[in-house]
Design a protein around this motif. Structure first.
Motif, mmCIF file in Angstrom:
data_model
loop_
_atom_site.group_PDB
_atom_site.id
_atom_site.type_symbol
_atom_site.label_atom_id
_atom_site.label_comp_id
_atom_site.label_asym_id
_atom_site.label_seq_id
_atom_site.Cartn_x
_atom_site.Cartn_y
_atom_site.Cartn_z
ATOM 1 N N ASP A 196 0.819 -1.217 0.000
ATOM 2 C CA ASP A 196 0.000 0.000 0.000
ATOM 3 C C ASP A 196 0.847 1.259 0.000
ATOM 4 O O ASP A 196 0.565 2.210 -0.721
ATOM 5 N N SER A 197 1.882 1.287 0.847
ATOM 6 C CA SER A 197 2.650 2.531 0.946
ATOM 7 C C SER A 197 3.527 2.722 -0.284
ATOM 8 O O SER A 197 3.869 3.851 -0.638
ATOM 9 N N ILE A 198 3.897 1.626 -0.959
ATOM 10 C CA ILE A 198 4.640 1.796 -2.224
ATOM 11 C C ILE A 198 3.739 2.443 -3.264
ATOM 12 O O ILE A 198 4.139 3.387 -3.960
ATOM 13 N N PRO B 20 7.755 -1.597 8.262
ATOM 14 C CA PRO B 20 7.192 -1.090 7.012
ATOM 15 C C PRO B 20 6.071 -0.077 7.250
ATOM 16 O O PRO B 20 5.213 -0.277 8.116
ATOM 17 N N ILE B 21 6.105 1.030 6.512
ATOM 18 C CA ILE B 21 5.050 2.038 6.580
ATOM 19 C C ILE B 21 3.727 1.371 6.246
ATOM 20 O O ILE B 21 3.614 0.735 5.191
ATOM 21 N N GLY B 22 2.747 1.482 7.136
ATOM 22 C CA GLY B 22 1.481 0.821 6.869
ATOM 23 C C GLY B 22 0.600 0.780 8.082
ATOM 24 O O GLY B 22 0.904 1.419 9.097
ATOM 25 N N CYS B 23 -0.483 0.038 7.984
ATOM 26 C CA CYS B 23 -1.483 -0.034 9.044
ATOM 27 C C CYS B 23 -1.364 -1.372 9.781
ATOM 28 O O CYS B 23 -1.287 -2.429 9.153
ATOM 29 N N TYR B 24 -1.363 -1.300 11.101
ATOM 30 C CA TYR B 24 -1.188 -2.483 11.940
ATOM 31 C C TYR B 24 -2.339 -2.620 12.939
ATOM 32 O O TYR B 24 -2.979 -1.635 13.303
ATOM 33 N N GLU B 25 -2.558 -3.835 13.353
ATOM 34 C CA GLU B 25 -3.535 -4.053 14.432
ATOM 35 C C GLU B 25 -2.925 -4.957 15.491
ATOM 36 O O GLU B 25 -2.542 -6.095 15.196
ATOM 37 N N LEU B 26 -2.852 -4.441 16.711
ATOM 38 C CA LEU B 26 -2.525 -5.279 17.858
ATOM 39 C C LEU B 26 -3.834 -5.848 18.387
ATOM 40 O O LEU B 26 -4.834 -5.142 18.460
ATOM 41 N N ARG B 27 -3.827 -7.117 18.745
ATOM 42 C CA ARG B 27 -5.027 -7.738 19.323
ATOM 43 C C ARG B 27 -4.674 -8.300 20.700
ATOM 44 O O ARG B 27 -3.828 -9.185 20.813
#
Lengths: 295, 295, 295, 295
Positions: free
Chosen positions: B132-134, B235-242
């Motif tokens: 996505d960030s690319i 990496p530049i992007g969206c993460y989710e911790l659960r």
């Protein structure tokens, strides 16, 4: 839906009264007949109490026949069109009218197991449930004994009929059958309510399905004009609120990372009491947030 | 991966030195040759600085040829096996080796547009990026002029080569090429770190894909023994911790609703600086939680 | 204070050993004598354990005489100069050397009551206490029976002697006699540690007295270079941290009300375990804050 | 205090009207006379607007005389009993009737300096202020020029007269002259409002003085039956809410340290807008809390 006032029910002759409320109890107009002579009722709660008392006072045989008159959940009655209109609408509310073949088979298996053990259909007030919580309830109740299940069946029936009365009859009092999900959003970086924040409410299933139930945005008080769920029971299940706070902070001109640390904030929680008020606010900055069950 | 010590590089004869570091710069052993005479290097940072200076000092024509020698992102070179081993591994890190046909076509379209405008391949340090960030970076950089893009290409190359040096050479100093995602969990109902809480880290894509990157659980300090991402750029992007806090509160015997209000707490956030430390803790009770970018 | 190494204690002849450690137990060099033959000691903990065992193994009469040899808290021994130097310093630490006439009378009344009931002086490890908590402890322990109080007196004595050993002897191991108060400050409006925030720590008394114990400011990590209390027990009592966050937000250029909503944030908390670590952070914006016992 | 309805003011003859409202403007019944002919007034706001317009429309000389007719703050007029009853009550509200000799001297010095510079008395709507904020205002306004100060004096006069009208006249509309301090307390350990929590509100002075303004406790919704300040401007100044949460957690049976980590939670904040609503809630567990300016 056609409604009727408590006053006109009190003033009607007996046959009109029974005609109005005869189908509140599934295939059992005798319940309305049994209470007609107790009129006038001061409150809707009094109507409900009288009808539940009539069922409890009925001979055991009649009560059992009455319980057996209820349709199977997601059963053949549903597919064959043999349920009352209320039952049809209720089963649709929990998605029981759109089961996959596999789920349909699972419900049949559980229904059959339940009937084999207890001799009555599995009765549950579906408006208080999601598909997941019905399956969970099935599993828990299959472990009961017959006496406990007759009791449980009646309690569920009284929940069903309370909801039907609530929808059918206009009165000054309200039965305690409605819950609520609400929220508000505070921008704690600026010390004011966050206005114009998009919010979605999703219902999540154990199998990974997600269904959007409501989409709205906050008003100038950081609240929503209407609760996200209100005026009905909140089905037992898992929900996700999604708060679009990234857009808010961009709009109010706070310096942000690129991309911003917080975009959409998901808040997942479980509802266990369908008649309760779940107020779930968000206190947010571009770099932090807090949420809690409020009041 | 084979590594070499800075001391032995300093002690080697010139051809051995070039042989060791010749492929740090893509198809350009002349960069290593240019700096061999500056040995001994006191630090790894000095090696990196000398090599970037050699590139900047090269004649414009040579520098351009060097830039043009880089492979297309997700391009034919990748499929034809004509990239260096480092390039292959790097492109795999952002998932560029497993694009759908549609994504492959999209990258080709962007590559071709970029080349047509600037005459050089689009170069980006993919270890610092998600797919996505690319794509986002492509869109932003296509708006630049040629001079800005030659500058941008070199900066990306120097990020790539810094990472390669960091992996290849053992030295007392470290190049600033690594970021980190870490967390800890506090049970603020009991005033102690929450131990044994299961935690997952997921990478989320704009198209809805989710990929689990790490799964672990908290130790007695409420921390994880290792960072969830560490020893590499994030990496530049969206993460989710659960965070599986529902299980924790059940374990420590706090009275809970049934089902509990909080089961798994998802925390979504965006990483914008791959070399930074993202410490994202959770302070939780069975009915509330707070999270923030900490330090 | 003069210190001695464990190694040299192990190597010394018996009389030198007793000379070094003879006053660890108040007026009771026989305790040191009793353990001299057990040398060499591998750890400082082993020294402490051996000495406590010697006391426990002594004949009841001797143990009672030993207990009776302790000075009254804030008593005539203090005023007459008949205490060991350690006792003088210890009683000063809780402010027992600067009581008002009324407080002095109150301590005497309690001492006399205690002695009348139990026949021994009231012994407490004052370095773990404030004046308030000593009075609270007096009240609780006066309700005990004699056996419980002999046990309590010995436990307090062993805490006192552990602290004396910790100060006197250098060894590789440390006795668990030290607690800590620490903090850090996060600016959750900006997502970074708050640097240069003035912080004070005050000790609060039940009678309204306030005494500033430490004043410092946060470093670039939002922490303090040293804990606010460290390297000693944290006296049981009430504390107030004061965070000057208003000045911080003015400095970093966040828009503020005039006067700002938050100036100095006071956080009051009680310490109940003198050997524990109390980490009490502050997460703040100009309009909100959160604090908690962390780890 | 005697009140009068807007309807009866509209119906009264002119002299009765002037008799009722003649003293709203200090020693200036001509203001009421000037607007009597504009009756009937639809709203109280219209009365206020008409009166302020009349003052603004008056010849400069008359306006200046009117301004000069106001008493000194805490001045000789106060001690000599030559102020209107309203002025007496207003000055008492900020504690100007109980100054120490030193404070009295300080006010005189400032008054004299102000008069020497501007030729008019220093006028401020004291019901919106504390002693501290009046002194701060003095310092700020002494730096103005004469035109700015005549403007400032009129604005303060109009705030004073709006408050007087609000107290004197009953009407359907309300002037925006009232602020509010309110709170609520959530027990986030248990997920319900904290009931029966004692709360105090204190006003803090720069010189260390503290004055308790309100003491109450939370109801079953975790709120207070009445706002802690309401129905009047909230004086600009520093406040402390004190929440007795330790007693609450002991009452609901949560396991606690001894003494509990949190006993009384003080929350200090500054009010800058006397007509605003300051909602300052507390979310607490036995080991943590959060507070914020809510809505």
């Amino acid at each position: 839906m056609r409604t009727v006032s408590l006053a006109s029910l009190n003033a009607a002759d007996k046959s009109a009264f029974v005609s109005e409320l005869g189908d509140i109890y599934e295939h059992a107009p005798w319940v309305a007949e049994a209470v007609a002579g107790q009129r006038p009722f001061a409150t809707l709660a009094a109507v409900h109490d009288a009808m539940t008392a009539a069922v409890r006072a009925a001979p055991g045989e009649q009560r059992l026949t009455f319980i057996k008159g209820h349709p199977d959940l997601a059963g053949k009655a549903a597919r064959a069109g043999a349920m009352t209109a209320d039952s049809v609408a209720e089963q649709a509310s929990a998605g029981l009218d759109r089961l996959s073949e596999q789920e349909f088979a699972e419900f049949h298996r559980l229904n059959d197991g339940y009937k084999a053990k207890f001799g009555i259909p599995f009765i549950v007030c579906v408006r208080r449930h999601t598909k997941d919580s019905i399956l969970r309830s099935f599993a828990q109740r299959l472990a009961n004994d017959a006496a406990a299940e007759e009791k449980a069946a009646l309690e569920e029936i009284f929940r069903i009929t309370a909801l039907r009365l609530d929808q059918r009859v206009e009165a000054a009092d309200k039965l305690k059958v409605h819950g609520r999900i609400s929220t508000h959003v505070l921008d704690t970086c600026n010390g004011f309510p966050a206005r114009g924040v998009k919010i979605e409410l999703w219902e999540l299933s154990a199998n990974g399905d997600r269904r959007m139930i409501a989409g709205t945005q906050t008003n100038r008080d950081g609240r929503t004009d209407q609760p996200l769920i209100g005026g009905r029971p909140v089905p037992i299940g898992c929900y996700e609120l999604r708060f679009h706070v990234g857009e808010h902070f961009a709009r109010v001109g706070v310096p942000l990372a690129d991309p911003p640390f917080l975009g959409v904030v998901p808040v997942q929680f479980w509802v266990s009491e369908p008649e309760a008020h779940y107020h779930v606010p968000l206190l947010a900055t571009p770099w932090s947030y807090a949420t809690y069950r409020g009041s």
